[in-house]
Write a protein that holds these residues in place. Structure first.
Motif, PDB file in Angstrom:
ATOM      1  N   PHE A 161       7.139  -8.235  42.424  1.00  0.00           N
ATOM      2  CA  PHE A 161       7.627  -7.211  41.518  1.00  0.00           C
ATOM      3  C   PHE A 161       8.088  -7.860  40.213  1.00  0.00           C
ATOM      4  CE2 PHE A 161       8.408  -5.898  45.886  1.00  0.00           C
ATOM      5  CZ  PHE A 161       7.775  -4.670  45.916  1.00  0.00           C
ATOM      6  N   PRO A 162       7.991  -7.141  39.076  1.00  0.00           N
ATOM      7  CA  PRO A 162       8.350  -7.745  37.789  1.00  0.00           C
ATOM      8  C   PRO A 162       9.861  -7.908  37.619  1.00  0.00           C
ATOM      9  CG  PRO A 162       7.739  -5.448  37.485  1.00  0.00           C
ATOM     10  CD  PRO A 162       7.440  -5.782  38.914  1.00  0.00           C
ATOM     11  N   ALA A 163      10.271  -9.097  37.207  1.00  0.00           N
ATOM     12  CA  ALA A 163      11.669  -9.351  36.839  1.00  0.00           C
ATOM     13  C   ALA A 163      11.866  -8.982  35.373  1.00  0.00           C
ATOM     14  CB  ALA A 163      12.002 -10.825  37.077  1.00  0.00           C
ATOM     15  N   LYS A 164      13.097  -9.154  34.864  1.00  0.00           N
ATOM     16  CA  LYS A 164      13.388  -8.746  33.488  1.00  0.00           C
ATOM     17  C   LYS A 164      12.638  -9.563  32.459  1.00  0.00           C
ATOM     18  CE  LYS A 164      17.673 -11.485  33.325  1.00  0.00           C
ATOM     19  NZ  LYS A 164      19.137 -11.397  33.171  1.00  0.00           N
ATOM     20  N   THR A 165      12.142 -10.734  32.842  1.00  0.00           N
ATOM     21  CA  THR A 165      11.373 -11.572  31.915  1.00  0.00           C
ATOM     22  C   THR A 165       9.902 -11.201  31.884  1.00  0.00           C
ATOM     23  OG1 THR A 165      10.975 -13.198  33.663  1.00  0.00           O
ATOM     24  CG2 THR A 165      12.921 -13.532  32.259  1.00  0.00           C
ATOM     25  N   PHE A 186       6.482 -12.040  37.637  1.00  0.00           N
ATOM     26  CA  PHE A 186       6.525 -11.409  38.952  1.00  0.00           C
ATOM     27  C   PHE A 186       7.259 -12.327  39.921  1.00  0.00           C
ATOM     28  CE2 PHE A 186       3.688  -8.447  37.195  1.00  0.00           C
ATOM     29  CZ  PHE A 186       3.581  -7.366  38.061  1.00  0.00           C
ATOM     30  N   VAL A 187       8.233 -11.772  40.613  1.00  0.00           N
ATOM     31  CA  VAL A 187       8.997 -12.524  41.605  1.00  0.00           C
ATOM     32  C   VAL A 187       8.757 -11.899  42.974  1.00  0.00           C
ATOM     33  CG1 VAL A 187      10.751 -13.284  39.973  1.00  0.00           C
ATOM     34  CG2 VAL A 187      11.057 -11.124  41.187  1.00  0.00           C
ATOM     35  N   THR A 188       9.006 -12.673  44.022  1.00  0.00           N
ATOM     36  CA  THR A 188       8.676 -12.250  45.372  1.00  0.00           C
ATOM     37  C   THR A 188       9.930 -11.850  46.141  1.00  0.00           C
ATOM     38  OG1 THR A 188       6.783 -13.763  45.380  1.00  0.00           O
ATOM     39  CG2 THR A 188       7.509 -12.903  47.500  1.00  0.00           C
ATOM     40  N   TYR A 189       9.881 -10.686  46.763  1.00  0.00           N
ATOM     41  CA  TYR A 189      10.955 -10.212  47.634  1.00  0.00           C
ATOM     42  C   TYR A 189      10.440 -10.161  49.069  1.00  0.00           C
ATOM     43  CZ  TYR A 189      13.791  -8.711  43.648  1.00  0.00           C
ATOM     44  OH  TYR A 189      14.538  -8.679  42.495  1.00  0.00           O
ATOM     45  N   PHE A 190      11.338 -10.445  50.016  1.00  0.00           N
ATOM     46  CA  PHE A 190      10.968 -10.456  51.425  1.00  0.00           C
ATOM     47  C   PHE A 190      11.786  -9.393  52.162  1.00  0.00           C
ATOM     48  CE2 PHE A 190       9.944 -14.585  49.767  1.00  0.00           C
ATOM     49  CZ  PHE A 190       8.740 -14.913  50.369  1.00  0.00           C
ATOM     50  N   ALA A 191      11.167  -8.786  53.153  1.00  0.00           N
ATOM     51  CA  ALA A 191      11.853  -7.759  53.939  1.00  0.00           C
ATOM     52  C   ALA A 191      11.477  -7.890  55.407  1.00  0.00           C
ATOM     53  CB  ALA A 191      11.495  -6.367  53.437  1.00  0.00           C
ATOM     54  N   GLU A 192      12.388  -7.470  56.270  1.00  0.00           N
ATOM     55  CA  GLU A 192      12.141  -7.439  57.706  1.00  0.00           C
ATOM     56  C   GLU A 192      12.480  -6.038  58.214  1.00  0.00           C
ATOM     57  OE1 GLU A 192      14.380 -10.507  59.550  1.00  0.00           O
ATOM     58  OE2 GLU A 192      13.318 -12.143  58.548  1.00  0.00           O
ATOM     59  N   SER A 193      11.641  -5.526  59.078  1.00  0.00           N
ATOM     60  CA  SER A 193      11.848  -4.166  59.560  1.00  0.00           C
ATOM     61  C   SER A 193      11.500  -4.057  61.039  1.00  0.00           C
ATOM     62  CB  SER A 193      10.981  -3.177  58.774  1.00  0.00           C
ATOM     63  OG  SER A 193      11.189  -3.295  57.391  1.00  0.00           O
ATOM     64  N   SER A 194      12.131  -3.131  61.693  1.00  0.00           N
ATOM     65  CA  SER A 194      11.751  -2.777  63.062  1.00  0.00           C
ATOM     66  C   SER A 194      11.647  -1.260  63.118  1.00  0.00           C
ATOM     67  CB  SER A 194      12.777  -3.295  64.073  1.00  0.00           C
ATOM     68  OG  SER A 194      14.071  -2.772  63.801  1.00  0.00           O
ATOM     69  N   GLN A 211      15.224   5.406  43.437  1.00  0.00           N
ATOM     70  CA  GLN A 211      14.457   4.185  43.392  1.00  0.00           C
ATOM     71  C   GLN A 211      13.378   4.181  44.461  1.00  0.00           C
ATOM     72  OE1 GLN A 211      17.977   1.276  42.953  1.00  0.00           O
ATOM     73  NE2 GLN A 211      16.155   0.182  42.291  1.00  0.00           N
ATOM     74  N   MET A 212      12.223   3.554  44.111  1.00  0.00           N
ATOM     75  CA  MET A 212      11.152   3.430  45.077  1.00  0.00           C
ATOM     76  C   MET A 212      11.281   2.079  45.779  1.00  0.00           C
ATOM     77  SD  MET A 212       9.929   6.306  44.681  1.00  0.00           S
ATOM     78  CE  MET A 212       8.525   6.160  45.761  1.00  0.00           C
ATOM     79  N   ALA A 213      10.227   1.699  46.469  1.00  0.00           N
ATOM     80  CA  ALA A 213      10.321   0.485  47.285  1.00  0.00           C
ATOM     81  C   ALA A 213      10.463  -0.763  46.467  1.00  0.00           C
ATOM     82  CB  ALA A 213       9.078   0.368  48.174  1.00  0.00           C
ATOM     83  N   ALA A 214       9.980  -0.764  45.215  1.00  0.00           N
ATOM     84  CA  ALA A 214      10.033  -1.981  44.418  1.00  0.00           C
ATOM     85  C   ALA A 214      11.452  -2.279  43.977  1.00  0.00           C
ATOM     86  CB  ALA A 214       9.145  -1.827  43.186  1.00  0.00           C
ATOM     87  N   PRO A 215      11.992  -3.441  44.286  1.00  0.00           N
ATOM     88  CA  PRO A 215      13.338  -3.791  43.854  1.00  0.00           C
ATOM     89  C   PRO A 215      13.453  -3.730  42.348  1.00  0.00           C
ATOM     90  CG  PRO A 215      12.560  -5.350  45.488  1.00  0.00           C
ATOM     91  CD  PRO A 215      11.390  -4.505  45.117  1.00  0.00           C
ATOM     92  N   GLY A 216      14.566  -3.210  41.861  1.00  0.00           N
ATOM     93  CA  GLY A 216      14.829  -3.210  40.430  1.00  0.00           C
ATOM     94  C   GLY A 216      14.148  -2.121  39.666  1.00  0.00           C
ATOM     95  N   LYS A 217      13.366  -1.237  40.342  1.00  0.00           N
ATOM     96  CA  LYS A 217      12.670  -0.187  39.610  1.00  0.00           C
ATOM     97  C   LYS A 217      13.524   1.050  39.558  1.00  0.00           C
ATOM     98  CE  LYS A 217       8.302  -0.047  39.200  1.00  0.00           C
ATOM     99  NZ  LYS A 217       6.895   0.225  39.322  1.00  0.00           N
TER     100      LYS A 217
END
Length: 282
Positions: free
Chosen positions: A90-94, A97-105, A276-282
């Motif tokens: 996802f795009p950072a303020k600069t 694109f930076v990477t985010y990690f998630a874990e789900s059950s 907000q949608m799934a993308a962090p920071g959006k």
């Protein structure tokens, strides 16, 4: 058809970088470290080189047959549970694109029950759907949101995306007919070859549609379960990529109806679903 997380549409496959913001008045949702999730202030830098035009449509029948077998395996399961570890760019303020990690059950009971527990870099929360109500609870902040919802999973998933801002990257695996969802507007389907995902023998396939290139690793043998999904967004600057790995599948779990009902914890505060949608920071 894969729904994208970037741009105007949303991606579905992945269980799950599923994310929610429960927004109390004047309060930004923060991560475990106490730092607010970064908000992009500049558009991503446009990648100067466009992807080459795709070759003429190609459909290798073994790829479609195996995808259909996988879809039937999931569709015929009256209930199921699984875990997912995902990463998304996802795009950072600069603009980088930076990477985010998630874990789900997740636990699902057809035709209209779902429970998901989400953590990782995204805000942690638990989602409940019992066929009439959709609720999400942030245990760290003791905040919850709830709304009336459609009476089937197929109707609830797009409803949740549009009304509450919750996205389900694994939605195409959860609908009544996964094959129809995955092959909508498909232009290419090929067999890549044998592979392994964390020691599990799999078959690797690649597919294309107008907006995405996507790959799926399906467990070999009679199980035919999805083990990894990778998606590249061709119509988004810098062609961001999303990857999810699926494990701990159980197609005959013992699930009580009560586990899909949300009960307000003592001291919890009700708020509205964030936008907000799934993308962090959006």
């Amino acid at each position: 058809m894969l729904r994208k997380q970037h741009g105007s549409s949303r991606m579905l496959l992945s269980p799950i970088a599923l994310s929610l913001t429960l927004a109390a008045a004047g309060c930004a949702h923060k991560g475990e470290s106490g730092k607010a999730v970064p908000t992009p202030i500049q558009p991503a830098v446009v990648q100067p080189v466009a992807p080459p035009p795709p070759p003429p449509s190609t459909f290798e029948q073994p790829a479609l047959d195996r995808l259909k077998q996988m879809s039937e395996t999931l569709a015929t399961a009256k209930s199921l549970t699984f875990k997912a570890r995902s990463s998304g760019e996802f795009p950072a303020k600069t603009g980088q694109f930076v990477t985010y990690f998630a874990e789900s059950s997740l636990a699902l009971k057809r035709p209209n029950m779902l429970r998901a527990k989400v953590g990782g870099d995204l805000p942690h929360f638990v989602l409940y759907y019992n066929g009439s109500k959709l609720a999400a609870f942030d245990p760290a902040k003791k905040l919850y949101a709830t709304t009336d919802a459609p009476n089937t999973l197929d109707a609830m998933l797009p409803f949740a995306m549009e009304k509450t801002g919750i996205t389900f990257p694994s939605a195409d695996f959860m609908v009544a007919d996964p094959y129809q969802a995955l092959t909508k507007e498909l232009t290419h389907a090929i067999v890549v070859g044998p592979a392994q995902v964390h020691g599990v023998a799999c078959e690797h396939f690649a597919f294309m549609n107008a907006n995405t290139n996507w790959e799926i690793w399906i467990e070999s043998g009679k199980n035919a379960l999805p083990r990894r999904l990778a998606v590249t967004y061709k119509d988004v600057p810098n062609f961001p990529r999303f990857v999810v790995e699926l494990s701990d599948w159980n197609l005959k779990p013992s699930l009580s109806a009560g586990m899909f009902d949300f009960s307000k914890p003592e001291g919890a505060k009700q708020v509205e679903f964030g936008t907000q949608m799934a993308a962090p920071g959006k």
